[in-house]
Write an enzyme that holds these catalytic residues in place. Structure first.
Site, PDB file in Angstrom:
ATOM      1  N   TYR A   1     -11.795  -2.046  12.903  1.00 62.64           N
ATOM      2  CA  TYR A   1     -10.429  -1.528  12.744  1.00 62.64           C
ATOM      3  C   TYR A   1      -9.594  -1.819  13.997  1.00 62.64           C
ATOM      4  CZ  TYR A   1      -6.811   1.946  11.513  1.00 62.64           C
ATOM      5  OH  TYR A   1      -5.622   2.590  11.207  1.00 62.64           O
TER       6      TYR A   1
ATOM      7  N   SER B   1       1.611   3.468  -2.597  1.00 60.55           N
ATOM      8  CA  SER B   1       1.522   4.522  -3.609  1.00 60.55           C
ATOM      9  C   SER B   1       1.134   5.867  -3.012  1.00 60.55           C
ATOM     10  CB  SER B   1       0.541   4.120  -4.714  1.00 60.55           C
ATOM     11  OG  SER B   1      -0.713   3.831  -4.159  1.00 60.55           O
ATOM     12  N   ARG B   2       0.530   5.859  -1.821  1.00 59.23           N
ATOM     13  CA  ARG B   2       0.173   7.156  -1.221  1.00 59.23           C
ATOM     14  C   ARG B   2       0.270   7.069   0.305  1.00 59.23           C
ATOM     15  NH1 ARG B   2      -5.617   7.060  -0.030  1.00 59.23           N
ATOM     16  NH2 ARG B   2      -6.458   5.075  -0.734  1.00 59.23           N
TER      17      ARG B   2
ATOM     18  N   LYS C   1      -6.169  -4.073  14.231  1.00 60.14           N
ATOM     19  CA  LYS C   1      -4.872  -3.500  14.629  1.00 60.14           C
ATOM     20  C   LYS C   1      -4.383  -4.085  15.949  1.00 60.14           C
ATOM     21  CE  LYS C   1      -4.392  -0.734  11.077  1.00 60.14           C
ATOM     22  NZ  LYS C   1      -3.326  -0.956  10.083  1.00 60.14           N
TER      23      LYS C   1
ATOM     24  N   ILE D   1      -2.469  10.829  12.100  1.00 59.24           N
ATOM     25  CA  ILE D   1      -1.441  11.250  11.136  1.00 59.24           C
ATOM     26  C   ILE D   1      -2.148  11.898   9.952  1.00 59.24           C
ATOM     27  CG2 ILE D   1       0.497  10.457   9.705  1.00 59.24           C
ATOM     28  CD1 ILE D   1       0.895   9.917  12.768  1.00 59.24           C
TER      29      ILE D   1
ATOM     30  N   GLY E   1       0.825  -1.220   0.000  1.00 58.17           N
ATOM     31  CA  GLY E   1       0.000   0.000   0.000  1.00 58.17           C
ATOM     32  C   GLY E   1       0.850   1.257   0.000  1.00 58.17           C
TER      33      GLY E   1
ATOM     34  N   SER F   1      -1.943   0.576  14.868  1.00 54.61           N
ATOM     35  CA  SER F   1      -2.584   1.868  15.151  1.00 54.61           C
ATOM     36  C   SER F   1      -2.808   2.017  16.643  1.00 54.61           C
ATOM     37  CB  SER F   1      -3.942   1.945  14.436  1.00 54.61           C
ATOM     38  OG  SER F   1      -4.706   3.030  14.929  1.00 54.61           O
TER      39      SER F   1
ATOM     40  N   ASN G   1       1.972  -2.247   5.428  1.00 47.89           N
ATOM     41  CA  ASN G   1       1.375  -0.928   5.661  1.00 47.89           C
ATOM     42  C   ASN G   1      -0.056  -0.823   5.135  1.00 47.89           C
ATOM     43  OD1 ASN G   1       1.474   2.217   5.823  1.00 47.89           O
ATOM     44  ND2 ASN G   1       1.058   1.781   3.665  1.00 47.89           N
TER      45      ASN G   1
HETATM   46  P1  NAP Z   1      -4.271   5.840   3.102  1.00 47.43           P
HETATM   47  O1  NAP Z   1      -3.759   7.199   2.766  1.00 47.43           O
HETATM   48  O2  NAP Z   1      -5.724   5.561   3.068  1.00 47.43           O
HETATM   49  O3  NAP Z   1      -3.480   4.766   2.226  1.00 47.43           O
HETATM   50  C1  NAP Z   1      -3.719   3.395   2.392  1.00 47.43           C
HETATM   51  C2  NAP Z   1      -2.932   2.663   1.356  1.00 47.43           C
HETATM   52  O4  NAP Z   1      -3.174   1.255   1.521  1.00 47.43           O
HETATM   53  C3  NAP Z   1      -3.354   3.007  -0.065  1.00 47.43           C
HETATM   54  O5  NAP Z   1      -2.206   3.088  -0.870  1.00 47.43           O
HETATM   55  C4  NAP Z   1      -4.216   1.815  -0.465  1.00 47.43           C
HETATM   56  O6  NAP Z   1      -4.229   1.565  -1.854  1.00 47.43           O
HETATM   57  C5  NAP Z   1      -3.480   0.712   0.245  1.00 47.43           C
HETATM   58  N1  NAP Z   1      -4.262  -0.501   0.373  1.00 47.43           N
HETATM   59  C6  NAP Z   1      -5.407  -0.690   1.061  1.00 47.43           C
HETATM   60  N2  NAP Z   1      -5.823  -1.964   0.927  1.00 47.43           N
HETATM   61  C7  NAP Z   1      -4.916  -2.584   0.136  1.00 47.43           C
HETATM   62  C8  NAP Z   1      -4.762  -3.904  -0.357  1.00 47.43           C
HETATM   63  N3  NAP Z   1      -5.677  -4.845  -0.086  1.00 47.43           N
HETATM   64  N4  NAP Z   1      -3.699  -4.197  -1.123  1.00 47.43           N
HETATM   65  C9  NAP Z   1      -2.773  -3.264  -1.408  1.00 47.43           C
HETATM   66  N5  NAP Z   1      -2.858  -1.999  -0.969  1.00 47.43           N
HETATM   67  C10 NAP Z   1      -3.912  -1.661  -0.214  1.00 47.43           C
HETATM   68  O7  NAP Z   1      -3.841   5.442   4.584  1.00 47.43           O
HETATM   69  P2  NAP Z   1      -2.596   5.877   5.484  1.00 47.43           P
HETATM   70  O8  NAP Z   1      -3.086   6.878   6.437  1.00 47.43           O
HETATM   71  O9  NAP Z   1      -1.413   6.144   4.662  1.00 47.43           O
HETATM   72  O10 NAP Z   1      -2.436   4.526   6.309  1.00 47.43           O
HETATM   73  C11 NAP Z   1      -1.362   3.611   6.105  1.00 47.43           C
HETATM   74  C12 NAP Z   1      -1.387   2.627   7.264  1.00 47.43           C
HETATM   75  O11 NAP Z   1      -1.249   3.342   8.488  1.00 47.43           O
HETATM   76  C13 NAP Z   1      -2.701   1.852   7.376  1.00 47.43           C
HETATM   77  O12 NAP Z   1      -2.446   0.525   7.759  1.00 47.43           O
HETATM   78  C14 NAP Z   1      -3.438   2.588   8.491  1.00 47.43           C
HETATM   79  O13 NAP Z   1      -4.353   1.766   9.157  1.00 47.43           O
HETATM   80  C15 NAP Z   1      -2.278   2.992   9.369  1.00 47.43           C
HETATM   81  N6  NAP Z   1      -2.566   4.123  10.268  1.00 47.43           N
HETATM   82  C16 NAP Z   1      -2.913   5.344   9.762  1.00 47.43           C
HETATM   83  C17 NAP Z   1      -3.169   6.389  10.649  1.00 47.43           C
HETATM   84  C18 NAP Z   1      -3.544   7.754  10.192  1.00 47.43           C
HETATM   85  O14 NAP Z   1      -3.901   8.592  11.046  1.00 47.43           O
HETATM   86  N7  NAP Z   1      -3.472   8.092   8.916  1.00 47.43           N
HETATM   87  C19 NAP Z   1      -3.077   6.155  12.016  1.00 47.43           C
HETATM   88  C20 NAP Z   1      -2.737   4.894  12.475  1.00 47.43           C
HETATM   89  C21 NAP Z   1      -2.474   3.884  11.585  1.00 47.43           C
HETATM   90  P3  NAP Z   1      -5.330   2.225  -2.847  1.00 47.43           P
HETATM   91  O15 NAP Z   1      -4.748   3.515  -3.292  1.00 47.43           O
HETATM   92  O16 NAP Z   1      -5.473   1.199  -3.914  1.00 47.43           O
HETATM   93  O17 NAP Z   1      -6.593   2.400  -2.030  1.00 47.43           O
END
Ligand code: NAP
Length: 247
Positions: A155, A14-15, A159, A188, A12, A142, A90
């Site tokens: 969720y 790409s972003r 986690k 984040i 995951g 998380s 991730n």
């Molecule tokens: P995000 O911006 O929504 O990005 C999630 C990424 O995961 C996207 O690139 C998405 O791809 C990819 N993805 C989801 N399901 C997938 C799958 N089955 N196979 C391959 N790729 C997949 O989220 P983020 O905030 O960067 O979060 C990254 C990680 O950190 C996650 O595990 C999230 O739970 C954790 N996290 C985030 C926060 C926060 O506040 N942001 C806090 C705690 C933990 P697509 O572009 O194809 O959708």
């Protein structure tokens, strides 16, 4: 940071946090394999950006919930470069709803995306890393897996399971010199939190001792440390990156 291995796969990537982890690790000299499941243009742009900055990167498409695709992806890396020393699980999703309204499928979909995918990754990494008797995995969990959150029973279960699973993998991997750790980010700034209203963001920020959301690069630096040789005696750990919100 010092790394004895060469290749890292980030699911995951790409972003969001995954993309920042890729940039950070590429800057530190690793070849980063940027996994994406949709939007190849974003993954390609990230690869180009890393290469323009002198780093090494490749894109690799698979859905992390698809066991066959994930295994093929890991095999492709090993066939191409002879090793995979590091993995960052991730990829993750949310599907928030109060428990009383949550369908079982809405629960299991999130478990599959966040926990089962990471299980597949950890197991396959353990297999290939065992051959070199070296490797490190970081699972992106998380704060919600530590403290729970209304509207996120799916969720939080995924986690919390990821944190516990990392410790069990750490115990199984230790004799082969393979470390498993997790990070638990708080709030984040990414697409995952952009949907929150300013009012909700302010309420959350007011409760965070450091009084702000974290950045993806602050998570990436912690992931890099746990993968690196600097953390060679750290396994089964859960590193909080939450501005003090949960201690
Ligand atoms: P995000 O911006 O929504 O990005 C999630 C990424 O995961 C996207 O690139 C998405 O791809 C990819 N993805 C989801 N399901 C997938 C799958 N089955 N196979 C391959 N790729 C997949 O989220 P983020 O905030 O960067 O979060 C990254 C990680 O950190 C996650 O595990 C999230 O739970 C954790 N996290 C985030 C926060 C926060 O506040 N942001 C806090 C705690 C933990 P697509 O572009 O194809 O959708």
């Amino acid at each position: 940071m010092k790394f004895s291995g060469k290749n890292v796969l980030i699911t995951g990537a790409s972003r969001g946090i995954g993309a920042q982890i890729a940039k950070t690790l590429a800057n530190m000299g690793l070849k980063v394999w940027i996994n994406y499941r949709s939007k190849p243009e974003i993954a390609d742009a990230l690869q180009a950006e890393i290469e323009q900055n002198g780093g090494k990167a490749a894109v690799i498409k698979f859905d992390a919930t698809d066991e066959d695709e994930f295994i093929k992806g890991i095999n492709l890396i090993v066939d191409s470069d002879g090793e995979l020393s590091y993995l960052v699980n991730n990829a993750g999703i949310t599907n928030d709803k109060l428990a009383l309204r949550m369908k079982t499928s809405e629960f299991t979909d999130v478990i599959n995306a966040n926990l089962t995918s990471a299980f597949i990754g950890c197991r396959e990494a353990l297999k290939v890393m065992s051959k070199k008797r070296f490797g490190a995995v970081v699972n992106v969990a998380s704060i919600v897996g530590e403290m729970g959150n209304a509207g996120q029973v799916n969720y939080s279960a995924s986690k919390g399971g990821l944190i516990a699973m990392s410790k069990s993998f750490a115990k199984e991997g230790a004799s082969r010199n393979i470390r498993f750790n997790s990070v638990t980010p708080g709030f984040i700034e990414t697409d995952m939190t952009h949907g929150l209203s300013d009012e909700v963001k302010k309420t959350y920020s007011d409760n965070i001792p450091l009084k702000r959301f974290g950045s993806a690069s602050e998570v990436a630096e912690a992931v890099a440390f746990l993968l690196s040789d600097h953390a060679s005696y750290v396994t089964g750990e859960t590193l909080k990156i939450n501005g003090g919100l949960y201690m």
